[in-house]
Design a protein around this motif. Structure first.
Motif, short mmCIF file in Angstrom:
data_model
loop_
_atom_site.label_atom_id
_atom_site.label_comp_id
_atom_site.label_asym_id
_atom_site.label_seq_id
_atom_site.Cartn_x
_atom_site.Cartn_y
_atom_site.Cartn_z
N ILE A 5 0.01 -7.12 -2.03
CA ILE A 5 -0.48 -5.51 -1.44
C ILE A 5 -1.33 -5.91 -0.09
O ILE A 5 -0.62 -4.83 0.00
CB ILE A 5 -1.29 -4.69 -2.93
CG1 ILE A 5 0.01 -5.15 -3.63
CG2 ILE A 5 -1.47 -3.95 -2.26
CD1 ILE A 5 -0.94 -4.15 -5.40
N SER A 6 -2.59 -6.05 -0.46
CA SER A 6 -2.95 -6.22 1.15
C SER A 6 -2.05 -6.71 2.42
O SER A 6 -2.60 -6.24 3.54
CB SER A 6 -4.13 -7.43 0.96
OG SER A 6 -5.59 -7.06 2.40
N GLU A 7 -1.41 -7.69 2.55
CA GLU A 7 -0.59 -8.75 3.21
C GLU A 7 0.51 -6.79 3.51
O GLU A 7 0.46 -6.91 4.52
CB GLU A 7 -0.32 -9.64 3.08
CG GLU A 7 -0.85 -10.39 2.91
CD GLU A 7 -0.31 -11.62 2.85
OE1 GLU A 7 1.31 -11.69 2.19
OE2 GLU A 7 -0.78 -13.03 2.01
N TYR A 8 0.83 -5.94 2.63
CA TYR A 8 1.90 -4.78 2.73
C TYR A 8 1.34 -4.26 3.47
O TYR A 8 2.01 -3.67 4.22
CB TYR A 8 2.43 -4.68 1.39
CG TYR A 8 3.08 -5.70 1.15
CD1 TYR A 8 4.58 -6.30 2.13
CD2 TYR A 8 3.04 -6.09 -0.76
CE1 TYR A 8 5.77 -7.11 1.11
CE2 TYR A 8 4.96 -6.82 -0.78
CZ TYR A 8 5.94 -7.03 0.10
OH TYR A 8 6.46 -8.09 -0.42
N VAL A 9 -0.37 -3.63 3.20
CA VAL A 9 -0.56 -3.08 4.02
C VAL A 9 -1.42 -3.18 5.21
O VAL A 9 -0.98 -2.29 6.42
CB VAL A 9 -2.06 -1.75 3.19
CG1 VAL A 9 -3.22 -1.26 4.23
CG2 VAL A 9 -1.99 -1.78 1.61
N GLN A 10 -1.54 -3.97 5.44
CA GLN A 10 -1.30 -4.61 7.01
C GLN A 10 -0.95 -4.80 7.56
O GLN A 10 -0.61 -4.38 8.85
CB GLN A 10 -2.53 -6.31 7.34
CG GLN A 10 -3.12 -6.13 6.59
CD GLN A 10 -4.21 -7.63 6.14
OE1 GLN A 10 -3.65 -8.24 6.60
NE2 GLN A 10 -5.22 -7.60 5.98
#
Length: 75
Positions: A5-10
């Motif tokens: 999720i963090s990678e998608y947000v970034q």
């Protein structure tokens, strides 16, 4: 899962920041163009003022000068 999720947000934040950077570049380009136009207009106005009064002295005029109005026969 949280890492993904963090990678998608970034990843999506990267696109947004690039879009904002492009807008900033466009604004800067428009500001440069506006500054150039303003400088050209100021130069033309200065030249027109010098053409109208070549001595460069615009005198000591003031608004609603009663003495000057009487002298010119306007009062």
């Amino acid at each position: 899962m949280m890492r993904q999720i963090s990678e998608y947000v970034q990843f999506f934040w990267m696109f947004e920041s690039h879009a904002q950077q492009r807008l900033a570049w466009e604004d800067a380009a428009e500001a440069r163009i506006a500054r150039i136009k303003a400088e050209e207009a100021a130069a033309l106005q200065l030249q027109a003022m010098l053409d109208a009064n070549p001595s460069g002295s615009l005198g000591h005029s003031k608004l609603n000068d009663i003495e000057a109005l009487k002298k010119e026969g306007l009062l």
